[in-house]
Design a protein around this motif. Structure first.
Motif, PDB file in Angstrom:
ATOM      1  N   ARG A  75      22.738   0.669  24.910  1.00  0.00           N
ATOM      2  CA  ARG A  75      22.141   0.534  23.575  1.00  0.00           C
ATOM      3  C   ARG A  75      21.112   1.632  23.340  1.00  0.00           C
ATOM      4  O   ARG A  75      21.083   2.252  22.285  1.00  0.00           O
ATOM      5  CB  ARG A  75      21.471  -0.833  23.423  1.00  0.00           C
ATOM      6  CG  ARG A  75      20.921  -1.061  22.035  1.00  0.00           C
ATOM      7  CD  ARG A  75      20.237  -2.427  21.910  1.00  0.00           C
ATOM      8  NE  ARG A  75      19.779  -2.661  20.570  1.00  0.00           N
ATOM      9  CZ  ARG A  75      18.737  -2.054  20.003  1.00  0.00           C
ATOM     10  NH1 ARG A  75      18.053  -1.170  20.677  1.00  0.00           N
ATOM     11  NH2 ARG A  75      18.388  -2.325  18.762  1.00  0.00           N
ATOM     12  N   ARG A  76      20.265   1.916  24.350  1.00  0.00           N
ATOM     13  CA  ARG A  76      19.248   2.967  24.218  1.00  0.00           C
ATOM     14  C   ARG A  76      19.915   4.322  23.974  1.00  0.00           C
ATOM     15  O   ARG A  76      19.501   5.065  23.095  1.00  0.00           O
ATOM     16  CB  ARG A  76      18.385   3.031  25.487  1.00  0.00           C
ATOM     17  CG  ARG A  76      17.196   3.993  25.353  1.00  0.00           C
ATOM     18  CD  ARG A  76      16.545   4.296  26.682  1.00  0.00           C
ATOM     19  NE  ARG A  76      17.413   5.014  27.607  1.00  0.00           N
ATOM     20  CZ  ARG A  76      17.712   6.308  27.514  1.00  0.00           C
ATOM     21  NH1 ARG A  76      17.262   7.032  26.520  1.00  0.00           N
ATOM     22  NH2 ARG A  76      18.496   6.881  28.404  1.00  0.00           N
ATOM     23  N   ARG A  77      20.981   4.611  24.730  1.00  0.00           N
ATOM     24  CA  ARG A  77      21.681   5.890  24.550  1.00  0.00           C
ATOM     25  C   ARG A  77      22.339   5.974  23.176  1.00  0.00           C
ATOM     26  O   ARG A  77      22.323   7.023  22.541  1.00  0.00           O
ATOM     27  CB  ARG A  77      22.728   6.083  25.646  1.00  0.00           C
ATOM     28  CG  ARG A  77      22.119   6.417  26.980  1.00  0.00           C
ATOM     29  CD  ARG A  77      23.181   6.693  27.999  1.00  0.00           C
ATOM     30  NE  ARG A  77      22.602   7.000  29.294  1.00  0.00           N
ATOM     31  CZ  ARG A  77      23.296   7.415  30.328  1.00  0.00           C
ATOM     32  NH1 ARG A  77      24.602   7.581  30.234  1.00  0.00           N
ATOM     33  NH2 ARG A  77      22.696   7.663  31.472  1.00  0.00           N
ATOM     34  N   ARG A  78      22.942   4.846  22.743  1.00  0.00           N
ATOM     35  CA  ARG A  78      23.598   4.828  21.429  1.00  0.00           C
ATOM     36  C   ARG A  78      22.578   5.038  20.317  1.00  0.00           C
ATOM     37  O   ARG A  78      22.797   5.809  19.385  1.00  0.00           O
ATOM     38  CB  ARG A  78      24.355   3.508  21.241  1.00  0.00           C
ATOM     39  CG  ARG A  78      25.205   3.465  19.998  1.00  0.00           C
ATOM     40  CD  ARG A  78      26.023   2.188  19.899  1.00  0.00           C
ATOM     41  NE  ARG A  78      25.191   0.996  19.901  1.00  0.00           N
ATOM     42  CZ  ARG A  78      25.151   0.099  20.876  1.00  0.00           C
ATOM     43  NH1 ARG A  78      25.895   0.236  21.942  1.00  0.00           N
ATOM     44  NH2 ARG A  78      24.359  -0.964  20.770  1.00  0.00           N
ATOM     45  N   VAL A  79      21.420   4.367  20.419  1.00  0.00           N
ATOM     46  CA  VAL A  79      20.360   4.508  19.421  1.00  0.00           C
ATOM     47  C   VAL A  79      19.879   5.962  19.381  1.00  0.00           C
ATOM     48  O   VAL A  79      19.708   6.554  18.310  1.00  0.00           O
ATOM     49  CB  VAL A  79      19.189   3.539  19.710  1.00  0.00           C
ATOM     50  CG1 VAL A  79      17.952   3.894  18.917  1.00  0.00           C
ATOM     51  CG2 VAL A  79      19.619   2.108  19.424  1.00  0.00           C
ATOM     52  N   SER A  85      22.095  12.280  15.587  1.00  0.00           N
ATOM     53  CA  SER A  85      23.148  12.532  14.610  1.00  0.00           C
ATOM     54  C   SER A  85      22.595  12.453  13.185  1.00  0.00           C
ATOM     55  O   SER A  85      22.910  13.295  12.338  1.00  0.00           O
ATOM     56  CB  SER A  85      24.279  11.523  14.790  1.00  0.00           C
ATOM     57  OG  SER A  85      25.277  11.718  13.838  1.00  0.00           O
ATOM     58  N   ALA A  86      21.768  11.450  12.927  1.00  0.00           N
ATOM     59  CA  ALA A  86      21.159  11.295  11.594  1.00  0.00           C
ATOM     60  C   ALA A  86      20.250  12.485  11.288  1.00  0.00           C
ATOM     61  O   ALA A  86      20.224  12.982  10.163  1.00  0.00           O
ATOM     62  CB  ALA A  86      20.377   9.988  11.520  1.00  0.00           C
ATOM     63  N   GLU A  91      19.277  17.479   8.241  1.00  0.00           N
ATOM     64  CA  GLU A  91      19.040  18.926   8.223  1.00  0.00           C
ATOM     65  C   GLU A  91      20.176  19.654   7.500  1.00  0.00           C
ATOM     66  O   GLU A  91      19.937  20.573   6.729  1.00  0.00           O
ATOM     67  CB  GLU A  91      18.890  19.479   9.649  1.00  0.00           C
ATOM     68  CG  GLU A  91      17.577  19.136  10.292  1.00  0.00           C
ATOM     69  CD  GLU A  91      16.383  19.648   9.502  1.00  0.00           C
ATOM     70  OE1 GLU A  91      16.413  20.803   9.032  1.00  0.00           O
ATOM     71  OE2 GLU A  91      15.408  18.886   9.338  1.00  0.00           O
ATOM     72  N   LYS A  92      21.406  19.229   7.754  1.00  0.00           N
ATOM     73  CA  LYS A  92      22.565  19.853   7.093  1.00  0.00           C
ATOM     74  C   LYS A  92      22.498  19.618   5.584  1.00  0.00           C
ATOM     75  O   LYS A  92      22.747  20.529   4.790  1.00  0.00           O
ATOM     76  CB  LYS A  92      23.851  19.267   7.668  1.00  0.00           C
ATOM     77  CG  LYS A  92      25.100  19.928   7.169  1.00  0.00           C
ATOM     78  CD  LYS A  92      26.326  19.361   7.866  1.00  0.00           C
ATOM     79  CE  LYS A  92      27.590  19.984   7.324  1.00  0.00           C
ATOM     80  NZ  LYS A  92      28.780  19.428   7.960  1.00  0.00           N
ATOM     81  N   ARG A  93      22.135  18.374   5.192  1.00  0.00           N
ATOM     82  CA  ARG A  93      22.029  18.051   3.762  1.00  0.00           C
ATOM     83  C   ARG A  93      20.929  18.883   3.107  1.00  0.00           C
ATOM     84  O   ARG A  93      21.114  19.424   2.008  1.00  0.00           O
ATOM     85  CB  ARG A  93      21.767  16.559   3.582  1.00  0.00           C
ATOM     86  CG  ARG A  93      21.848  16.116   2.131  1.00  0.00           C
ATOM     87  CD  ARG A  93      21.700  14.623   1.968  1.00  0.00           C
ATOM     88  NE  ARG A  93      20.402  14.174   2.453  1.00  0.00           N
ATOM     89  CZ  ARG A  93      20.210  13.206   3.340  1.00  0.00           C
ATOM     90  NH1 ARG A  93      21.253  12.578   3.874  1.00  0.00           N
ATOM     91  NH2 ARG A  93      19.002  12.856   3.711  1.00  0.00           N
TER      92      ARG A  93
END
Length: 156
Positions: A75-79, A85-86, A91-93
């Protein structure tokens, strides 16, 4: 030999782990700690002691099982992965938004410049029409040229 039987007994009792070489100098299926031997050497050692060999799981020894991480760590790694990713997405937006704003600004400036050029050309055209209208000879020539080209004559 004595050392070999100690190693086999240590493995069987869980006190000793084998670290198996892959022979190519690479990572291979290494086990933590223990004595470093090639798979062939290990098979040879265990073939001398069949009772010990039957107690060992060769698949586990040479093909270590991937242990699943605890739920909390997954869960920690996924978060963390989602957070990164967000962040990349934001930054891309922002980058795309800046590109659009800069493009809009340039097009607006180009449009204003072109409108200014059109205005200057229309002004020059009006001046030329007045010059032509001021001289009867040039006015006649201008009318003839306009009619031969299918253009409408505009008197100043």
């Amino acid at each position: 030999g004595g050392r070999e039987s100690e190693l086999v007994e240590g493995v069987l009792e869980g006190k000793q782990e084998w670290r198996v070489e892959d022979g190519g100098g690479g990572k291979g299926a290494n086990r933590k700690g223990g004595s470093q031997v090639s798979p062939e050497e290990l098979r040879e050692i265990l073939s001398r002691d069949p009772a010990s060999a039957s107690a060992l799981d060769f698949n586990a020894l040479f093909n270590p099982v991937r242990r699943r991480l605890p739920e909390e760590e997954r869960r920690r790694r996924r978060v963390e992965s989602n957070r990164l990713s967000a962040e990349r997405s934001r930054e891309k937006r922002k980058s795309n938004q800046r590109k659009l704003e800069n493009g809009f600004k340039k097009l607006t400036e180009d449009n204003a410049s072109l409108k200014s050029n059109v205005s200057n050309l229309e002004s020059d055209l009006d001046k030329l029409r007045k010059l032509i209208a001021a001289n009867p000879t040039t006015e006649h020539v201008y009318r003839v040229r306009c009619s031969s080209r299918g253009l409408t004559y505009h008197a100043a």
